[in-house]
Write a protein that holds these residues in place. Structure first.
Motif, PDB file in Angstrom:
ATOM      1  N   TYR A  49       2.404 -27.788 -38.198  1.00  0.00           N
ATOM      2  CA  TYR A  49       3.551 -26.253 -38.429  1.00  0.00           C
ATOM      3  C   TYR A  49       4.958 -27.753 -39.113  1.00  0.00           C
ATOM      4  CZ  TYR A  49       1.392 -23.404 -36.879  1.00  0.00           C
ATOM      5  OH  TYR A  49       0.822 -22.390 -35.862  1.00  0.00           O
ATOM      6  N   ASP A  50       5.560 -28.046 -40.238  1.00  0.00           N
ATOM      7  CA  ASP A  50       6.133 -28.774 -40.131  1.00  0.00           C
ATOM      8  C   ASP A  50       8.019 -28.599 -39.959  1.00  0.00           C
ATOM      9  OD1 ASP A  50       7.790 -31.042 -41.518  1.00  0.00           O
ATOM     10  OD2 ASP A  50       8.227 -30.427 -43.061  1.00  0.00           O
ATOM     11  N   ASP A  51       7.447 -28.591 -38.486  1.00  0.00           N
ATOM     12  CA  ASP A  51       9.302 -28.452 -37.710  1.00  0.00           C
ATOM     13  C   ASP A  51       9.731 -30.177 -37.868  1.00  0.00           C
ATOM     14  OD1 ASP A  51       9.903 -26.230 -36.935  1.00  0.00           O
ATOM     15  OD2 ASP A  51       8.422 -25.613 -36.473  1.00  0.00           O
ATOM     16  N   HIS A  52      10.175 -30.365 -38.845  1.00  0.00           N
ATOM     17  CA  HIS A  52      11.126 -31.586 -38.654  1.00  0.00           C
ATOM     18  C   HIS A  52      12.051 -30.555 -39.572  1.00  0.00           C
ATOM     19  CE1 HIS A  52       8.022 -34.140 -38.409  1.00  0.00           C
ATOM     20  NE2 HIS A  52       8.798 -34.848 -37.556  1.00  0.00           N
ATOM     21  N   ASN A  53      13.455 -30.122 -39.170  1.00  0.00           N
ATOM     22  CA  ASN A  53      14.465 -28.886 -39.447  1.00  0.00           C
ATOM     23  C   ASN A  53      15.858 -29.554 -40.403  1.00  0.00           C
ATOM     24  OD1 ASN A  53      12.697 -27.235 -39.151  1.00  0.00           O
ATOM     25  ND2 ASN A  53      12.597 -27.304 -36.910  1.00  0.00           N
ATOM     26  N   GLY A  54      15.407 -31.003 -40.839  1.00  0.00           N
ATOM     27  CA  GLY A  54      16.819 -31.222 -41.436  1.00  0.00           C
ATOM     28  C   GLY A  54      17.217 -30.469 -41.843  1.00  0.00           C
ATOM     29  N   ARG A  55      16.315 -29.483 -43.084  1.00  0.00           N
ATOM     30  CA  ARG A  55      17.248 -28.074 -44.201  1.00  0.00           C
ATOM     31  C   ARG A  55      17.793 -27.307 -43.387  1.00  0.00           C
ATOM     32  NH1 ARG A  55      15.576 -28.707 -50.067  1.00  0.00           N
ATOM     33  NH2 ARG A  55      17.234 -26.446 -49.532  1.00  0.00           N
TER      34      ARG A  55
END
Ligand SMILES: [Zn+2]
Ligand SMILES: [Zn+2]
Length: 339
Positions: A189-195
């Motif tokens: 999951y792309d849980d890089h949540n900068g946005r």
């Protein structure tokens, strides 16, 4: 005069604020987790087993601090598990004496090994069972109760939770959002949540960001799919002691990282100065179209000065290493800096 955004004095302590042990659905015991994380330079773990607030004072010594916490969840009903949205929050006790669980239900919500420890939970017996509903009203009430009862509240892994702007724009009152959830990333999951963080900041939420493992240790610690020791915060505090560390959390005296170090961050008039380990680029994100990027390409940079225009809503900084790993500062709002 410099205004220090990370304190000038004190020491950095490496911390994982989201961790599962075999008290819920993790594989390792708290003692094994302490050993693994200390070997990797950590001083602090917040034990956040699913729906069970237990203390681990036996782990504490002059080089290690266990924070008490738990993770709560509330999910959409009536849908198949792969499609149902959910919201997860970690509550981390600000005081070591605070081991009274809130949003407690006498017969629901526990799963996996947590069930075995139900009898150990302390709660306010005068209160009725807390029924959770997957609605913004109920989620905000849980956040409110967490804060009111002395917990640092984080909003976890929106990507894995299948939550988007329609949901998280309604949530308010948390201390921080997970800008990286390492276990979810390892799971695909792309849980890089900068946005997501920027969306929330633009919506006026003055919150911090944390990078955390959310480790369950289903894979050995030194294998490619290990979910330990991949995302952390560096807390700057006077000493490694419970209230000094949680006080620094409440004040935002920390940054998040998956590798790069940030050694200094201060403002002088309209200039923001950052010092870090060697990185490929350093970006100032501002919530509007005043973002800036500094780079020297392959040669790398170790510091940057950003001159603010004055029209930024807030700023936060990301430092990106040549291998793509990032460090993230918290966001600072211009109206607060001017005070
Ligand atoms: Zn979770
Ligand atoms: Zn978790």
């Amino acid at each position: 005069m410099r205004k220090y955004l990370l304190p000038q004095n004190g020491n950095f302590y490496k911390a994982n604020l989201h961790c599962h042990s075999d008290y819920s659905d993790g594989k390792l015991s708290p003692q094994d987790l302490k050993q693994l994380y200390m070997k990797n330079g950590y001083s602090v773990i917040a034990f956040t087993d699913h729906d069970i607030l237990l203390e681990h004072p036996e782990l504490n010594d002059e080089n290690f601090l266990a924070l008490n916490g738990y993770e709560l969840e509330v999910s959409e009903s009536g849908k198949k598990w792969p499609d149902s949205k959910t919201c997860h929050l970690c509550f981390i006790a600000l005081s070591p004496d605070n081991i009274t669980q809130v949003c407690w239900h006498r017969s629901k919500y526990l799963f996996s090994n947590s069930v075995k420890h139900r009898e150990k939970v302390r709660f306010d017996e005068s209160l009725p069972d807390y029924e959770r509903k997957y609605t913004p009203a109920c989620i905000n009430d849980m956040i409110r109760l967490g804060r009111k009862n002395g917990f640092f509240v984080t909003y976890n892994h929106p990507s894995w939770s299948l939550e988007d702007y329609r949901e998280y724009s309604n949530y308010r009152g948390m201390n921080a959002i997970e800008i990286v959830n390492f276990s979810c990333c390892v799971g695909g999951y792309d849980d890089h949540n900068g946005r997501v963080y920027d969306d929330m900041l633009r919506g006026g939420k003055k919150i911090f960001c944390i990078a955390a493992d959310d480790n369950h240790n289903n894979h050995e610690s030194n294998t490619p799919k290990s979910d330990s020791c991949g995302a952390y915060i560096m807390i700057k505090a006077e000493r490694l002691e419970y209230s000094a560390i949680t006080g620094a959390l409440e004040s935002g005296d920390f940054y998040s990282s998956q590798g790069p170090e940030i050694t200094a961050l201060w403002a002088k008039k309209d200039v923001i100065h950052i010092e870090c380990s060697t990185v490929r680029e350093i970006t100032l994100l501002t919530g509007n179209r005043s973002c800036q990027l500094k780079t020297a390409g392959a040669k790398g940079i170790k510091e940057a000065d950003f001159k603010l225009n004055g029209d930024e809503i807030y700023f936060r900084i990301e430092a990106v290493r040549h291998d793509g790993k990032k460090a993230y500062t918290n966001a600072y709002f211009l109206d607060d800096l001017r005070r």
